[in-house]
Design an enzyme around this catalytic site. Structure first.
Site, mmCIF file in Angstrom:
data_model
loop_
_atom_site.group_PDB
_atom_site.id
_atom_site.type_symbol
_atom_site.label_atom_id
_atom_site.label_comp_id
_atom_site.label_asym_id
_atom_site.label_seq_id
_atom_site.Cartn_x
_atom_site.Cartn_y
_atom_site.Cartn_z
ATOM 1 N N ASP A 55 0.864 -1.191 0.000
ATOM 2 C CA ASP A 55 0.000 0.000 0.000
ATOM 3 C C ASP A 55 0.902 1.243 0.000
ATOM 4 O O ASP A 55 1.201 1.804 1.046
ATOM 5 C CB ASP A 55 -0.883 -0.058 1.261
ATOM 6 C CG ASP A 55 -1.906 1.055 1.323
ATOM 7 O OD1 ASP A 55 -2.112 1.756 0.315
ATOM 8 O OD2 ASP A 55 -2.502 1.223 2.412
HETATM 9 C C1 SPV Z 1 -7.107 1.507 3.679
HETATM 10 O O1 SPV Z 1 -7.944 0.629 3.913
HETATM 11 O O2 SPV Z 1 -6.399 1.514 2.679
HETATM 12 C C2 SPV Z 1 -6.927 2.593 4.639
HETATM 13 C C3 SPV Z 1 -7.206 2.357 6.046
HETATM 14 O O3 SPV Z 1 -6.453 3.626 4.231
HETATM 15 S S1 SPV Z 1 -5.717 1.824 6.738
HETATM 16 O O4 SPV Z 1 -5.152 0.785 5.894
HETATM 17 O O5 SPV Z 1 -6.032 1.351 8.052
HETATM 18 O O6 SPV Z 1 -4.821 2.977 6.811
HETATM 19 MG MG MG Z 2 -5.606 3.495 2.347
#
Ligand code: SPV
Ligand code: MG
Length: 299
Positions: A55
């Protein structure tokens, strides 16, 4: 029929919490709908994972658009798209709002973490935030790019994730609301976000508040709602459940050399058929069948 953005706004006005479920494909989205949830969260964490990436802001606007269209088409649920830190360039953000709104997205969320994007769930030693005025400008650009007044922009602050404390969180949130944010998301990845609850108890925010209760999972939706939270985003539980279940069935197959469909949590084939609308295909074939009752498959 009103737009999905209107329907999201109506949920926000109604009593009780609004619950958005992290969905990353048509099946997770449809299951969220079947179980009666109000909205979908197109999570950057899960969508990146579905593409095999961390991510870290690696998905393109086109990839976000494609999955948003799949989620919307397969559920007609208000879909909230996680746009990370709102891209590197304001013009990119404007274009993202335009294409996502046109696709029927109800809201986007952007966060005030500094570029480069690194998931809040990663153990990053020194988190940096974008200057509040720069981020407020992103909110303004997003608001000015939307066409309908119903489309919503969620401003997410990472002040607690970056350990900046309540005073900075309050100041940032005030700036973002002033810039036009329709909701604010107070993010925390602590397992005991007492400071967030204290913040909510003291701050009198003029817009609805959202939380992502991944780490502080012990508080129920009702409890969180009583603490002043309107939108609850269960961002990644569906994907983690799927990975856990796949891991189990493959471990069993590797050990036993077969899969017993009655053991474990295997969905039936009929259930999958239902989830993808197989019945619609059957009734379509009936409707256009030949006089002898056979399906018409023109060659
Ligand atoms: C996501 O689900 O991508 C979010 C929430 O941004 S978190 O991963 O908890 O930051
Ligand atoms: Mg996110």
């Amino acid at each position: 029929m009103g737009s999905l953005a209107q329907s999201f706004r109506a949920h926000l006005k109604a009593d009780g919490p609004v619950i958005a479920i992290g969905a990353y494909d048509a099946l997770s989205a449809r299951l969220a709908k079947i179980h009666g949830f109000d909205a979908l969260w197109a999570s950057s964490y899960c969508l990146s994972a579905a593409y095999g990436f961390p991510d870290a802001g690696l998905l393109t606007i086109t990839e976000l658009l494609t999955i948003s269209e799949i989620l919307i088409r397969s559920t007609e649920l208000p879909t909230l798209v996680d746009c990370d830190n709102g891209f590197q360039d304001l013009f990119q953000l404007k274009r993202a709002v335009q294409v996502l709104e046109r696709a029927g997205v109800a809201a986007i969320c952007i966060e005030d973490a500094a570029v480069p994007k690194r998931s809040s769930l990663y153990d990053v030693p020194q988190r940096r935030l974008a200057p509040a005025d720069e981020f407020a400008l992103k909110i303004r650009v997003a608001k000015e790019a939307q066409r309908s007044t119903d489309f919503a922009v969620i401003a997410r602050t990472e002040a607690f994730v970056a350990k900046r404390g309540a005073a900075e969180a309050a100041e940032r949130v005030a700036r973002y609301v002033e810039a036009g944010a329709d909701l604010v998301l107070i993010h925390s990845v602590s397992d005991n976000p007492g400071e967030v609850f204290q913040f909510l108890a003291q701050a009198r925010l003029p817009v609805p508040v959202a939380l992502v209760p991944t780490t502080f999972w012990r508080s129920s939706c009702q409890e969180l709602h009583r603490s002043g939270v309107k939108l609850l985003i269960y961002a990644n539980q569906t994907m983690r459940a799927a990975v856990g279940a796949i891991r189990e069935v493959l471990r069993t197959l590797a050990e036993a050399g077969k899969v017993d469909p009655t053991a474990g949590n295997l969905a039936t084939v009929a259930e999958i058929n239902d989830l993808v609308g197989y019945r619609e295909l059957v009734s379509f074939e009936k409707r256009y069948a030949l006089p002898n009752g056979q399906a018409n498959h023109p060659r």
